[in-house]
Structures are given as C-alpha cells and as structure tokens.
Design a protein around this motif. Structure first.
Motif, PDB file in Angstrom:
ATOM      1  N   VAL A 176       0.854  -1.184   0.000  1.00 46.89           N
ATOM      2  CA  VAL A 176       0.000   0.000   0.000  1.00 46.89           C
ATOM      3  C   VAL A 176       0.888   1.230   0.000  1.00 46.89           C
ATOM      4  O   VAL A 176       1.687   1.443   0.912  1.00 46.89           O
ATOM      5  N   GLU A 177       0.766   2.056  -1.034  1.00 47.98           N
ATOM      6  CA  GLU A 177       1.629   3.222  -1.196  1.00 47.98           C
ATOM      7  C   GLU A 177       0.813   4.511  -1.114  1.00 47.98           C
ATOM      8  O   GLU A 177      -0.412   4.515  -1.288  1.00 47.98           O
ATOM      9  N   SER A 184       8.739   9.628   0.640  1.00 49.91           N
ATOM     10  CA  SER A 184       8.605   8.199   0.908  1.00 49.91           C
ATOM     11  C   SER A 184       7.571   7.578  -0.024  1.00 49.91           C
ATOM     12  O   SER A 184       6.568   8.201  -0.367  1.00 49.91           O
ATOM     13  N   GLN A 185       7.806   6.335  -0.409  1.00 43.18           N
ATOM     14  CA  GLN A 185       6.847   5.641  -1.282  1.00 43.18           C
ATOM     15  C   GLN A 185       5.579   5.247  -0.527  1.00 43.18           C
ATOM     16  O   GLN A 185       4.549   4.971  -1.138  1.00 43.18           O
ATOM     17  N   TYR A 186       5.648   5.241   0.799  1.00 47.58           N
ATOM     18  CA  TYR A 186       4.511   4.774   1.586  1.00 47.58           C
ATOM     19  C   TYR A 186       3.507   5.869   1.901  1.00 47.58           C
ATOM     20  O   TYR A 186       2.322   5.585   2.119  1.00 47.58           O
ATOM     21  N   THR A 187       3.955   7.119   1.996  1.00 45.16           N
ATOM     22  CA  THR A 187       3.090   8.185   2.491  1.00 45.16           C
ATOM     23  C   THR A 187       3.085   9.381   1.550  1.00 45.16           C
ATOM     24  O   THR A 187       3.992   9.561   0.733  1.00 45.16           O
ATOM     25  N   MET A 238      -5.144  -2.308   8.794  1.00 46.34           N
ATOM     26  CA  MET A 238      -3.786  -2.448   9.307  1.00 46.34           C
ATOM     27  C   MET A 238      -2.730  -2.165   8.247  1.00 46.34           C
ATOM     28  O   MET A 238      -1.613  -1.749   8.558  1.00 46.34           O
ATOM     29  N   LEU A 239      -3.075  -2.368   6.976  1.00 48.19           N
ATOM     30  CA  LEU A 239      -2.093  -2.129   5.924  1.00 48.19           C
ATOM     31  C   LEU A 239      -1.715  -0.657   5.837  1.00 48.19           C
ATOM     32  O   LEU A 239      -0.558  -0.318   5.579  1.00 48.19           O
ATOM     33  N   ARG A 240      -2.688   0.228   6.044  1.00 47.65           N
ATOM     34  CA  ARG A 240      -2.368   1.656   6.030  1.00 47.65           C
ATOM     35  C   ARG A 240      -1.499   2.023   7.228  1.00 47.65           C
ATOM     36  O   ARG A 240      -0.540   2.803   7.106  1.00 47.65           O
ATOM     37  N   TYR A 241      -1.859   1.497   8.381  1.00 49.74           N
ATOM     38  CA  TYR A 241      -1.052   1.759   9.583  1.00 49.74           C
ATOM     39  C   TYR A 241       0.375   1.255   9.386  1.00 49.74           C
ATOM     40  O   TYR A 241       1.338   1.933   9.752  1.00 49.74           O
ATOM     41  N   ARG A 242       0.497   0.090   8.785  1.00 46.08           N
ATOM     42  CA  ARG A 242       1.829  -0.482   8.539  1.00 46.08           C
ATOM     43  C   ARG A 242       2.654   0.414   7.625  1.00 46.08           C
ATOM     44  O   ARG A 242       3.848   0.646   7.867  1.00 46.08           O
ATOM     45  N   ALA A 259       7.149   4.215   6.989  1.00 51.63           N
ATOM     46  CA  ALA A 259       7.695   5.486   6.516  1.00 51.63           C
ATOM     47  C   ALA A 259       8.299   6.285   7.663  1.00 51.63           C
ATOM     48  O   ALA A 259       9.428   6.797   7.562  1.00 51.63           O
ATOM     49  N   MET A 260       7.584   6.402   8.780  1.00 48.95           N
ATOM     50  CA  MET A 260       8.069   7.212   9.893  1.00 48.95           C
ATOM     51  C   MET A 260       9.285   6.586  10.558  1.00 48.95           C
ATOM     52  O   MET A 260      10.190   7.306  11.018  1.00 48.95           O
ATOM     53  N   THR A 261       9.348   5.266  10.602  1.00 53.40           N
ATOM     54  CA  THR A 261      10.529   4.612  11.178  1.00 53.40           C
ATOM     55  C   THR A 261      11.758   4.867  10.318  1.00 53.40           C
ATOM     56  O   THR A 261      12.839   5.202  10.827  1.00 53.40           O
ATOM     57  N   ASP A 262      11.595   4.703   9.004  1.00 48.82           N
ATOM     58  CA  ASP A 262      12.727   4.962   8.103  1.00 48.82           C
ATOM     59  C   ASP A 262      13.186   6.418   8.193  1.00 48.82           C
ATOM     60  O   ASP A 262      14.392   6.704   8.205  1.00 48.82           O
TER      61      ASP A 262
END
Length: 411
Positions: A60-61, A86-89, A141-145, A150-153
């Motif tokens: 999920v991007e 980031s590709q995620y957010t 949960m996929l969005r939360y993941r 993104a925030m961890t990276d």
C-alpha cells in the motif's frame, strides 16, 4: 477352511470390482452436474487469479497524511518533504490544529496525522530528543503499517544525518572514533522479500481455495444423491451398489485424479505467474497435498447429514469458509489460540495444509522437516475415513426408512 478362504477371496474380488465401478461411475456423476463442475474446475482455476489480482500491487503506497506544523521552521519543512518523498506516504494537506486534522480523518481525507511540536527545531539544535506524535486510522492495518514503515525509516535517517553532521563539525580530529558508528540492522524477510500482502496471504489462501472447492463439490454430489433417494423410495438409481468403504474410496480416487492436476496448477503455476514466494520442491508439497485432499474428501462425507439437497451446500460454505480461514493460522497464529480454538484448528485439514505448504514452498523446508504436520494429516485421513463410513451407512439407512413409507411410494 478351504471354503472360507475361497469366500474371502471372492469378497475381496467383489470389493475391488465394486471400487472400480464406483470410480468410473463418479466421473459420470461429476460430468453431468454443472454445479459440481463449477466447484471442481472453475473455482480452483479462477479464484486464485482473481484473488491475486485484487491484492496487487502488494504494498500500500501513498497513504494520505495531514500535518499539523506547530514549529514552522526549516527543520519541520524538511521533515514534511521527507515524508512526501517516501513511497509509503503522501502529505495531502496542512491543518491548523489537531481538531481540524481529526475532522479530515473522519471525512476520510487522510489516514494519518503528524503533529510537529513547537519546540521541534529547538530540541534538534540542542541535541535533545524530539517527540513526533502520530495519529493513525486503525480501520485497515495495511495503512497503519505503511505509515509506521515510513516514519521509522525517516526517524532513523534523521538521526543518522544529525549524528553525521555533529561529527563533521567537531574540531576534534578523533571525534568520530570516540563517538563510534550508529548500530545498523540488516533485515532479511524470509519467504516474503517484498513485504507484500499478496506474497504474505496468497500461499495460504490457495490451500483454503483447494479445500473449500473440494468440500463444496462433494457436498453438492451428496445433496444430489439425497434428492434422488427422496424421489425413489430411499434408493439412488445412479449410485453403484457397493460396500460403503469401496464406495467412499472409489469416489476419493476419482476426485484425487481430478484434483492432483488442479493442485499442480494452483500450487506451482499460480505462484510462478504472479511471482509469489516459490522455492519449494513440487514433489514435497504434492506429497503433502495427498493426505490433505483425502482428509478433505472424507470430512465432506462426514458433513453430508447437513446437506439434504444440492443448494444446502452453499449454506455450509458460507458458514465454514470464514471459520476455516480464522483457524488456519493466517489471520492469527495457532500458537496464540486458546485450547478450544487450537483443537478446532487441528481438526481442519487446511490448517495443517497451510502450515505445511508455507514451510515447504515459502521457507524451503523438506517434507522430512515437518513430520508432525504430515503425520497429523494422515491421522485425520484415517480418522475421517472411519467416521465417514459410519455416517454414510446411517444416512442411507435413514433415507430408506424415511422415504420408503407408503405415502412416498404412492406419490
């Protein structure tokens, strides 16, 4: 003594002849029933493709986020640019305060909120720890993941950049040796290198698809036989008269010859087509499928008292599909289940089939590495066969007593 031996030999010959007749007759029954054909062929052929296409792309991007920037500094703007990169957010808007951001989340304009404190830049300048509150929509949960990835990276990258800048600006030549380097962790995702959802769930789901299509088809065959017995005084004119064990095994052989090619397609070619994790040996997972298919067939025979007509099989499917998914270990680990649900899970062939197939095809195990799973499938096969023989006899005797009454004969 001689006569008893000859009678035993004659009974054995009769049993094998009956088994062969049932085997051939089952092909005719399957071929004449369009509903059974759909379950045995269309469902295993199409469902894995449809499910995998739904779950692609796997990650999920660009999850929409809103930022509440109370700092309004160069550092906070740089942080927002990193989130956007980031590709995620993806930052879709700014909010004046947290209440406005929460209203945007309620309206589904965003699925995450980042609050940048007023002292964010000041804390970074003082080499103090800055705290960034994040609010996530937990409905998926996929969005939360994706947001947490993104925030961890980003936080790791920011920490590394700040440490590197401090070292470079230090006047002490040996400062870098004194401070030391940041501890780095290399993560290796065994079995799901892309960390994609399809790679995670589809190897287990295709086992459930095989089991469910097989059980549905067998239940529809049993429902059709029950309807014919109801119309013909308790007897089915299309069924070969044979010992119960020969009849059940003959049908099982027929279905195995149908489902072994289907299993090769689902377990071998579907992962190849969609580049799912696929490193196991075909011999190993086909050997695993042998007892799982047999146990599923006999489990369906045990369930035949629930099906008095062909359409009733759909009700069983609606009830059992979600249950079998939950106890398979895909949505919740089996070791974390309580004793009741762990027992239910252990009685479902697909639960062991999912665990075994994931071990072989995703993690590269050999069949000898999972003896408990393999032996449990064979134990279920033997136990379900014995119970199926008893249930089948009782169902047939029940129909003879029920439908051979004069009021049915007059009709």
């Amino acid at each position: 003594m001689f006569l008893s031996v000859m009678k035993m030999i004659s009974d054995i010959k009769y049993w094998f002849r009956s088994l062969f007749k049932v085997w051939v007759n089952e092909y005719k029954l399957v071929g004449k029933d369009l509903g059974v054909m759909l379950f045995f062929f269309a469902l295993p052929l199409m469902y894995p493709i449809v499910y995998t296409l739904i779950y692609n792309p796997e990650v999920v991007e660009n999850v929409a986020m809103v930022v509440v920037d109370n700092s309004r500094t160069t550092e906070s703007r740089e942080l927002v640019r990193m989130i956007n990169a980031s590709q995620y957010t993806e930052v879709v808007d700014y909010a004046i305060d947290l209440n406005e951001a929460r209203n945007m989340m309620k309206e589904r304009k965003c699925y995450g909120i980042l609050v940048i404190p007023e002292d964010y830049a000041r804390r970074l300048g003082r080499n103090e720890q800055a705290v960034l509150p994040i609010y996530c929509d937990m409905s998926l949960m996929l969005r939360y993941r994706s947001i947490m990835f993104a925030m961890t990276d980003i936080s790791l990258q920011l920490g590394s950049d700040i440490r590197t800048e401090d070292i470079n600006e230090s006047p002490v030549a040996f400062m870098s040796d004194a401070v030391g380097s940041t501890v780095e962790t290399d993560a290796f995702f065994e079995g799901d290198t892309s960390q994609g959802f399809a790679s995670f769930i589809m190897p287990g789901v295709i086992i459930l698809i095989i089991q469910q299509s097989l059980i549905l088809g067998v239940l529809m065959l049993n429902g059709g036989a029950c309807e014919r017995r109801r119309r013909n005084g308790g007897y089915d004119p299309l069924t070969i008269e044979a010992p119960t064990s020969a009849r059940l095994i003959g049908r099982a052989i027929c279905l195995m010859t149908i489902y072994i090619p289907m299993s090769i397609y689902v377990l071998h070619y579907i992962p190849m087509m969609f580049e799912l994790p696929h490193i196991g040996s075909m011999i190993d997972y086909l050997a695993l499928m042998l007892p799982m298919l047999l146990a599923s067939i006999f489990l369906a025979d045990i369930m035949q008292p629930l099906v008095t007509e062909r359409e009733s099989s759909m009700l069983v499917w609606v009830f059992s599909s979600v249950l079998f998914l939950f106890v398979s270990g895909l949505t919740w680990p089996r070791y974390a289940m309580n004793d009741f649900w762990l027992t239910i899970s252990s009685l479902v062939p697909s639960s062991w089939g999912v665990q075994g197939f994931l071990a072989i095809d995703v993690n590269g195990c050999k069949l000898g590495d999972i003896p408990t799973i393999y032996l449990m499938l064979w134990a279920l096969t033997v136990a379900y066969f014995i119970i199926a023989v008893i249930v089948d006899r009782r169902c047939r005797l029940r129909d003879i007593r029920r439908y051979s009454k004069p009021r049915y004969q007059e009709r």
